[in-house]
Design a protein around this motif. Sequence first.
Motif, short mmCIF file in Angstrom:
data_model
loop_
_atom_site.label_atom_id
_atom_site.label_comp_id
_atom_site.label_asym_id
_atom_site.label_seq_id
_atom_site.Cartn_x
_atom_site.Cartn_y
_atom_site.Cartn_z
N THR A 114 22.93 -1.83 0.99
CA THR A 114 22.29 -2.01 -0.17
C THR A 114 20.81 -2.65 0.46
O THR A 114 20.81 -2.96 1.44
CB THR A 114 22.87 -3.32 -0.73
OG1 THR A 114 22.33 -3.74 -1.99
CG2 THR A 114 22.96 -4.61 0.30
N ILE A 115 20.02 -2.57 -0.44
CA ILE A 115 18.61 -2.80 -0.12
C ILE A 115 18.30 -4.32 -0.03
O ILE A 115 18.62 -5.23 -1.04
CB ILE A 115 17.58 -2.21 -0.96
CG1 ILE A 115 17.68 -0.69 -1.04
CG2 ILE A 115 16.02 -2.76 -0.67
CD1 ILE A 115 16.60 -0.04 -1.93
N GLY A 116 18.20 -5.06 1.28
CA GLY A 116 18.07 -6.39 1.34
C GLY A 116 16.60 -6.66 1.94
O GLY A 116 16.41 -8.11 2.11
N PHE A 117 15.95 -5.96 2.41
CA PHE A 117 14.76 -6.22 2.97
C PHE A 117 13.45 -5.36 2.49
O PHE A 117 13.70 -4.29 2.25
CB PHE A 117 14.78 -5.89 4.62
CG PHE A 117 13.60 -6.21 5.21
CD1 PHE A 117 13.01 -7.51 5.47
CD2 PHE A 117 12.78 -5.19 5.80
CE1 PHE A 117 11.65 -7.69 6.24
CE2 PHE A 117 11.71 -5.49 6.65
CZ PHE A 117 11.36 -6.60 6.76
N TYR A 118 12.33 -5.99 2.23
CA TYR A 118 11.17 -5.60 1.70
C TYR A 118 10.19 -5.63 2.65
O TYR A 118 9.76 -6.86 3.09
CB TYR A 118 10.86 -6.20 0.25
CG TYR A 118 11.87 -5.87 -0.84
CD1 TYR A 118 12.14 -4.80 -1.52
CD2 TYR A 118 12.79 -6.98 -0.80
CE1 TYR A 118 13.02 -4.67 -2.53
CE2 TYR A 118 14.10 -6.73 -1.66
CZ TYR A 118 13.99 -5.60 -2.34
OH TYR A 118 15.20 -5.41 -3.44
N TYR A 119 9.57 -4.31 3.34
CA TYR A 119 8.68 -4.57 4.10
C TYR A 119 7.20 -4.12 3.79
O TYR A 119 7.15 -3.13 3.03
CB TYR A 119 8.97 -3.37 5.10
CG TYR A 119 8.25 -3.34 6.28
CD1 TYR A 119 7.93 -4.21 7.19
CD2 TYR A 119 7.62 -1.86 6.53
CE1 TYR A 119 6.96 -4.09 8.13
CE2 TYR A 119 6.63 -1.79 7.85
CZ TYR A 119 6.22 -2.79 8.44
OH TYR A 119 5.76 -2.79 9.72
N ARG A 120 6.45 -5.06 3.75
CA ARG A 120 5.15 -4.94 3.17
C ARG A 120 4.18 -3.95 4.14
O ARG A 120 3.85 -4.07 5.32
CB ARG A 120 4.30 -6.40 3.05
CG ARG A 120 2.93 -6.09 2.28
CD ARG A 120 2.11 -7.26 2.37
NE ARG A 120 2.94 -8.31 1.90
CZ ARG A 120 2.82 -8.97 0.53
NH1 ARG A 120 2.10 -8.19 -0.58
NH2 ARG A 120 3.54 -9.75 -0.08
N ILE A 121 3.58 -2.70 3.26
CA ILE A 121 2.44 -2.01 3.96
C ILE A 121 1.17 -2.37 3.59
O ILE A 121 0.97 -2.49 2.52
CB ILE A 121 3.05 -0.49 3.66
CG1 ILE A 121 4.49 -0.15 3.92
CG2 ILE A 121 2.13 0.32 4.31
CD1 ILE A 121 4.73 -0.22 5.41
N ASN B 60 0.74 -1.26 -0.04
CA ASN B 60 -0.15 0.08 0.06
C ASN B 60 0.82 1.35 0.01
O ASN B 60 0.11 2.43 -0.19
CB ASN B 60 -1.15 0.03 1.30
CG ASN B 60 -1.89 -1.14 1.18
OD1 ASN B 60 -2.00 -1.73 -0.03
ND2 ASN B 60 -3.24 -0.64 1.83
N GLU B 61 2.10 1.02 0.16
CA GLU B 61 3.07 2.38 0.39
C GLU B 61 4.39 1.84 -0.32
O GLU B 61 4.50 0.81 -0.03
CB GLU B 61 3.19 2.86 1.61
CG GLU B 61 4.17 4.09 1.71
CD GLU B 61 4.13 4.32 3.26
OE1 GLU B 61 5.16 5.12 3.50
OE2 GLU B 61 3.33 4.15 3.96
N THR B 62 4.97 2.63 -1.13
CA THR B 62 6.23 2.16 -1.70
C THR B 62 7.08 3.39 -1.54
O THR B 62 6.95 4.40 -1.16
CB THR B 62 6.16 2.05 -3.38
OG1 THR B 62 5.76 3.33 -3.91
CG2 THR B 62 5.18 0.82 -3.58
#
Length: 289
Positions: free
Chosen positions: A201-208, A134-136
């Motif tokens: 570096t971007i290694g984690f993706y957090y779902r909103i 829902n948010e990026t």
Amino acid sequence: MQDFKDNFKMSDLVSIIVPCCNQAQYLDEALQSVLDQAYVNWECIIVNDGSIDNTMEIAQEWIAKDKRFVYLSQENQGVSSARNSGISLSTGAFILPLDADDKISPEYVGLAVESFQENGSLKVVYCKAEKFGNETGIWDLPPFTIKELSLDNIIFCSAMFRKEDWKLVGGYDCNMIAGLEDWEFWIAILKRGGEVKCIETIGFYYRIKEVSRQKQIKSDNFKHLIEYLSIKHADFFVEQYGSFIHLNNIIKQTQNEKFYKLKSKKFVIDVFCKTFFGFSVFGMYKKGL
């Protein structure tokens, strides 16, 4: 994808712990991100925390797909208990929690292990993070300092740590069932020292999501959690801010300073208005205050 085989030891087993409570709709994405790891020496323990959806069926599919996936089921006891159950069953030297609705990049596990192998003083390794759903966009968190950690949780749940450190602090605190368990855990393992590294570096993706456990923490629960945290780790907070008496004195001093500054501003406004317009806004000019 980065190949880690020639760069450093692959002997360190990483246990990825995925608690799941009615998050079956997202579980495939989380587990696929585990399967995609460039670092291959991992096990993934899926902990079904009393789900009433099809979490078990999805988990069984992944177990059939790759023997590194392990399934554990328990009655609903909350995320702290689920993580502790998974970690207790694990056999890895390093632990990486991953919530069932989040994802990790293919290089994250390898980069984290490499960091630990290069620096024996590290206690926690995490990375840059990005929001999705829902948010990026980039999840902009303050750089780690122990002082910042005393103010708020600045490390998300999917950071790597040693299983031995988890044992030393007694695991995740199951009294934090309403939330903030990550913050309590990081304080517990870091308050007596140890280094922290953020991989650049971007290694984690957090779902909103529109509805989440974090958003549902009620003000009463939040107050209780903060009070519990303050009492349990009073030594940590006193070290960062001084005694409670000292804090109270600072608050009183700040309040007094603000009061006198406000009076000063009102007096200046009154002098200006009286001089140029012939009236007093606050009545302080007449009183000589």
